[in-house]
Write a protein that holds these residues in place. Structure first.
Motif, mmCIF file in Angstrom:
data_model
loop_
_atom_site.group_PDB
_atom_site.id
_atom_site.type_symbol
_atom_site.label_atom_id
_atom_site.label_comp_id
_atom_site.label_asym_id
_atom_site.label_seq_id
_atom_site.Cartn_x
_atom_site.Cartn_y
_atom_site.Cartn_z
ATOM 1 N N GLU A 75 0.821 -1.212 0.000
ATOM 2 C CA GLU A 75 0.000 0.000 0.000
ATOM 3 C C GLU A 75 0.855 1.263 0.000
ATOM 4 O O GLU A 75 0.465 2.295 0.548
ATOM 5 C CB GLU A 75 -0.932 -0.011 1.226
ATOM 6 C CG GLU A 75 -1.928 -1.155 1.208
ATOM 7 C CD GLU A 75 -2.987 -1.015 2.293
ATOM 8 O OE1 GLU A 75 -2.943 -0.021 3.052
ATOM 9 O OE2 GLU A 75 -3.865 -1.893 2.376
ATOM 10 N N ARG A 80 -5.647 5.254 2.149
ATOM 11 C CA ARG A 80 -6.623 4.242 2.547
ATOM 12 C C ARG A 80 -6.947 4.368 4.018
ATOM 13 O O ARG A 80 -6.084 4.735 4.823
ATOM 14 C CB ARG A 80 -6.071 2.842 2.249
ATOM 15 C CG ARG A 80 -7.116 1.742 2.248
ATOM 16 C CD ARG A 80 -6.490 0.429 1.865
ATOM 17 N NE ARG A 80 -7.506 -0.614 1.738
ATOM 18 C CZ ARG A 80 -7.232 -1.897 1.602
ATOM 19 N NH1 ARG A 80 -5.963 -2.289 1.563
ATOM 20 N NH2 ARG A 80 -8.195 -2.778 1.494
ATOM 21 N N THR A 85 -6.681 -1.146 6.062
ATOM 22 C CA THR A 85 -5.313 -1.656 6.132
ATOM 23 C C THR A 85 -5.196 -2.713 7.225
ATOM 24 O O THR A 85 -4.536 -3.752 7.046
ATOM 25 C CB THR A 85 -4.326 -0.508 6.396
ATOM 26 O OG1 THR A 85 -4.424 0.451 5.358
ATOM 27 C CG2 THR A 85 -2.894 -1.031 6.474
#
Length: 263
Positions: A75, A80, A85
């Motif tokens: 990522e 996000r 996550t």
């Protein structure tokens, strides 16, 4: 009314690699420690069980740091929400930690069984408790409600249908508790209290022994007439302990007879 864009970024989120690393590491630690914490909270023997060893801490921390790095790579520079996550980072560690815990449990069960077997063998040898393989024929001589005159089939005894020579009984001790856990299949035995040459002598001896051993009953096998402690078949260690107790308490030459359990 305007529709949301297909790739619109979440209202709140992070893309800082340090935060990604921290969230991934924390998720992996949760996967490694929460199962054992649950076992610790639900166990009544916490004083005698070490749930977290130093080696486990080191391996779990190394594993968590590795997952943290993986999340940074997956990522990197992706905006996000932290919860997304966290869920992503939790998945693989949870599977790996569960598999490792299961493998550890199987190894521990196998080790304990081997030690238990050694202790049972040593106790049986010291006490002179002989063990024999399952007979090919096995029939109860006791009367039952379905057969008042005696000679009932061993089907009237709920824990046995038949037994075959040289075949190991692969049954689980049902008294051990829930069937949801990992189980170790063990040979099953009944305790032979005495032997007799005729059916009448076996029945008479069973009546005598029932004064002190209520579960004593007479049976016929292809090897002769026997009087057994017929409460239920036992795994080998339990059978050895009970056979030694009955031998010392009642001055009997007890033996163990292997059986096969059926439905």
């Amino acid at each position: 009314m305007s529709e949301p864009k297909a790739h619109e970024a979440p209202a709140s989120g992070v893309k800082n690699p340090v935060m990604k690393f921290a969230v991934g590491t924390f998720a992996a630690l949760c996967a490694a420690f929460i199962p054992r914490l649950g076992a610790m909270l639900s166990s009544a023997e916490t004083a005698r069980i070490t749930f977290f060893t130093q080696d486990y801490f080191i391996v779990a921390l190394t594993f968590a740091l590795f997952i943290g790095v993986v999340m940074v790579i997956l990522e990197y520079n992706v905006f996000r929400a932290p919860k997304d996550t966290f869920i992503t980072a939790l998945g693989v560690p949870a599977l790996v930690a569960g598999a490792l815990n299961a493998a550890t449990n199987v190894h521990d069960i196998s080790t304990l069984h081997d030690k238990n077997q050694q202790l049972a063998d040593a106790l049986a040898d010291q006490a002179g408790i002989a063990r024999s393989e399952a007979p090919s024929g096995f029939k109860s001589l006791e009367a039952s409600p379905a057969s008042p005159g005696g000679g009932a089939s061993l089907r009237s005894i709920p824990w046995v249908i038949s037994a075959h020579a040289a075949e190991i009984a692969k049954t689980v001790d049902k008294s051990s508790g829930s069937n949801l856990g990992i189980q170790f299949q063990q040979r099953q035995y009944v305790i032979v209290l005495d032997e007799a040459k005729t059916k009448e002598k076996a029945l008479e001896r069973a009546r005598q022994l029932r004064q002190t051993i209520p579960q004593a009953q007479a049976v016929q096998t292809d090897k002769g007439f026997l009087v057994i402690e017929g409460k239920s078949p036992r795994n080998e260690s339990s059978a050895v302990l009970e056979a030694v107790r009955l031998k010392n308490q009642n001055k009997l030459d007890t033996k163990l007879l292997q059986v096969n359990s059926g439905p």
